[in-house]
Design a protein around this motif. Structure first.
Motif, short mmCIF file in Angstrom:
data_model
loop_
_atom_site.label_atom_id
_atom_site.label_comp_id
_atom_site.label_asym_id
_atom_site.label_seq_id
_atom_site.Cartn_x
_atom_site.Cartn_y
_atom_site.Cartn_z
N GLY A 1 0.63 -1.33 -0.07
CA GLY A 1 0.10 -0.02 0.01
C GLY A 1 0.81 1.28 -0.08
N THR A 2 2.10 1.16 0.38
CA THR A 2 2.99 2.35 0.51
C THR A 2 3.43 2.71 -0.91
OG1 THR A 2 3.83 1.70 2.86
CG2 THR A 2 5.09 3.30 1.53
N GLY B 1 0.58 -6.43 -0.35
CA GLY B 1 0.31 -6.03 -1.59
C GLY B 1 -0.54 -4.76 -1.68
C1 PLP Z 1 -1.68 0.12 5.76
C2 PLP Z 1 -1.84 1.29 5.60
C3 PLP Z 1 -0.99 1.98 4.22
C4 PLP Z 1 0.11 0.96 3.95
O1 PLP Z 1 -0.15 -0.34 3.61
P1 PLP Z 1 1.34 -1.26 3.54
O2 PLP Z 1 0.72 -2.11 2.74
O3 PLP Z 1 1.53 -1.61 5.08
O4 PLP Z 1 2.47 -0.58 2.75
C5 PLP Z 1 -1.30 3.25 4.19
N1 PLP Z 1 -1.89 4.04 4.56
C6 PLP Z 1 -2.83 3.56 5.75
C7 PLP Z 1 -3.62 4.56 6.16
C8 PLP Z 1 -2.44 2.38 6.04
O5 PLP Z 1 -3.62 1.89 7.18
#
Ligand code: PLP
Length: 372
Positions: free
Chosen positions: A58-59, A191
Motif C-alpha cells: 500500500g505504501t 500488496g
Molecule cells: C496500511 C496502510 C498503508 C500502507 O500499507 P502497506 O501495505 O502496509 O504498505 C497506508 N496508509 C494507511 C492509512 C494504512 O493503514
C-alpha cells in the motif's frame, strides 16, 4: 477464562490454496500470470472504477500515485497528521513536503476547512485518509480543491469496500490507493492497488510500476520502480475478493455488537461514523475517558494481561521525529491520539469474544479512572 484475542487477523476460507497451487504448478510465480490481470479486472469492477494497477504494497501504491501525478521536489502534499506513517512518507519519497493538517475531533478524519487553510501555490496534491474504515468528507474536499484543479489521492488502505455518499471509497478522487497487508480488509500477504478513472494516468502508473518500461521491451524512457505484485499474491487476492462481501457483513455485525455493549457505557466513547460514510470498520476504535495517554496505555496493558490485544491510535505525524513540529497546533489529533484505543476487529471473532473484550475494557477503564 483464558483466550488470546488478536486485534486483527486474516481469514483464509475460500479458494486461496487452490489458486496458489495453480501458480506453483504452472510456474507463474512472478508478476506475469492470469491472476494479475483477473485480480485487476475484478477489483475495478468491485471498486467501480475503470482502471486498477496492483502493486507490491500500500505504501508503494501511494508513492506511485504521487509520482504518476508529477509530485516532485519543492511540491507540497497535504495529509492528515493522524494517519499511518506511509501517507506522509509517500510525499517525502518524492522529495515533496508533507503538509500536516488536523482532523475532525469526532470522526478523526481530515478536516476540509484545515485543508483549505493550508493550500498554497506549491500544493500539488491532497491525500485524505479513510481512517479506520470511515469515509472522509470527499464532497467538501472536492469543493475545496476543485476550483484549483488540485488532485485528491484517497488513501483507502483501511476502507476497502466502504462507500462515501454512495460511491466506493477510492473511486472518487484522481486516484485511490489500497493496502492488502495481512491485517487489512482483504489480504494478499503484502500488496496494494491504485484505482483511477483516468486512462492516461493509468498508463503512467503502469509505466512507473514496471521499472519505467513501456511497450518497447527493455527500453526505459523514465526512471521507474519495481512495484509489481506477484501472481501468487494476486491469486490470494482473487480468493479473498470472492468473499469480501461476507467479510464486510461480519465486520458490520461486530461493530454493531460493540456499539450495543459500549454505546451507553460511562468512560468510553464509541466511534462516530460520519453520516455520509458506509463504513467497513477496519479497527473499532474507541476513546477512553482518561486524562493522560499513560492511563490509556495502562488500560491496554491490563487488557493484554487478560489476553486481549489492543492498539493505541496512530501517533500523529507531528509528534514523531521525521515530521516533528515543536510549534505545531493540532489539538484534535493530540487529544484523539492520547485517548484512542483500537479493539480487536476481525472476522474470526465470535460473540463471546466481543462480550469479553467489552466487559474487560469497561472494568479496566473504571479501575484506572478511579486510580486503582
Ligand atoms: C496500511 C496502510 C498503508 C500502507 O500499507 P502497506 O501495505 O502496509 O504498505 C497506508 N496508509 C494507511 C492509512 C494504512 O493503514
Amino acid at each position: 477464562m483464558s483466550r488470546n484475542i488478536a486485534v486483527a487477523a486474516p481469514e483464509f476460507s475460500g479458494n486461496e490454496w487452490r489458486y496458489v497451487r495453480e501458480c506453483i504448478e504452472t510456474s507463474w510465480v512472478s508478476s506475469i500470470g492470469r491472476f494479475i490481470t483477473e485480480f485487476e479486472a475484478a477489483l475495478a469492477n468491485y471498486l467501480e472504477v475503470d482502471h486498477v494497477v496492483v502493486t507490491n504494497n500500500g505504501t508503494t501504491a501511494l508513492h506511485l500515485s504521487l509520482v504518476a501525478l508529477g509530485v516532485g521536489p519543492g511540491d507540497e502534499v497535504i495529509v492528515p497528521t493522524l494517519t499511518y506513517v506511509a501517507t506522509a512518507n509517500a510525499a517525502t519519497y518524492c522529495g515533496a513536503t508533507p503538509v500536516l493538517v488536523d482532523v475532525d475531533p469526532h470522526t478523526m478524519l481530515i478536516d476540509p476547512d484545515e485543508v483549505r487553510r493550508r493550500i498554497g501555490p506549491r500544493t500539488k496534491a491532497v491525500v485524505p485518509v479513510h481512517l479506520y474504515g470511515h469515509g472522509a468528507d470527499m464532497e467538501s474536499l472536492s469543493a475545496v480543491v476543485g476550483e484549483r484543479g488540485i488532485p485528491l489521492v484517497e488513501d483507502a488502505a483501511e476502507a476497502f469496500g466502504a462507500r462515501v455518499a454512495g460511491r466506493r471509497a477510492g473511486s472518487i478522487g484522481a486516484c485511490g490507493t489500497f493496502s492488502f497487508f495481512g491485517n487489512k480488509i482483504i489480504t494478499t500477504g503484502e500488496g496494494g492497488a491504485v484505482t483511477t478513472r483516468d486512462g492516461r494516468l493509468a498508463e503512467r502508473l503502469r509505466l512507473y510500476r514496471g521499472q519505467g518500461m513501456g511497450d518497447q521491451r527493455y527500453w526505459f524512457p523514465v526512471v521507474g520502480y519495481n512495484y509489481r505484485m506477484t501472481n501468487v499474491a494476486a491469486a490470494i487476492g482473487m480468493a479473498q475478493l470472492e468473499q469480501v462481501d461476507k467479510k464486510l457483513d461480519r465486520r458490520r455485525e461486530i461493530a454493531a455488537a460493540y456499539d450495543r455493549l459500549l454505546g451507553d457505557a460511562d468512560g468510553v466513547a464509541t466511534p462516530a461514523a460520519p453520516p455520509w460514510s458506509e463504513s467497513v470498520h477496519w479497527l473499532y476504535t474507541v476513546q477512553v475517558d482518561v486524562e493522560r495517554a499513560e492511563q490509556r496505555d495502562e488500560i491496554a496493558r491490563r487488557l493484554a494481561a487478560d489476553g486481549i490485544e489492543s492498539r493505541p491510535v496512530f501517533y500523529p505525524m507531528h509528534q514523531m521525529p521525521p515530521y516533528f513540529q515543536a510549534d505545531g497546533h493540532f489539538p484534535n489529533a493530540d487529544r484523539l491520539a492520547a485517548r484512542g484505543l483500537s479493539l480487536p476487529t476481525h472476522t474470526l471473532l465470535d460473540e463471546q469474544d466481543i462480550t469479553w473484550v467489552s466487559e474487560r475494557l469497561l472494568h479496566h477503564v473504571r479501575a484506572v479512572r478511579n486510580g486503582s
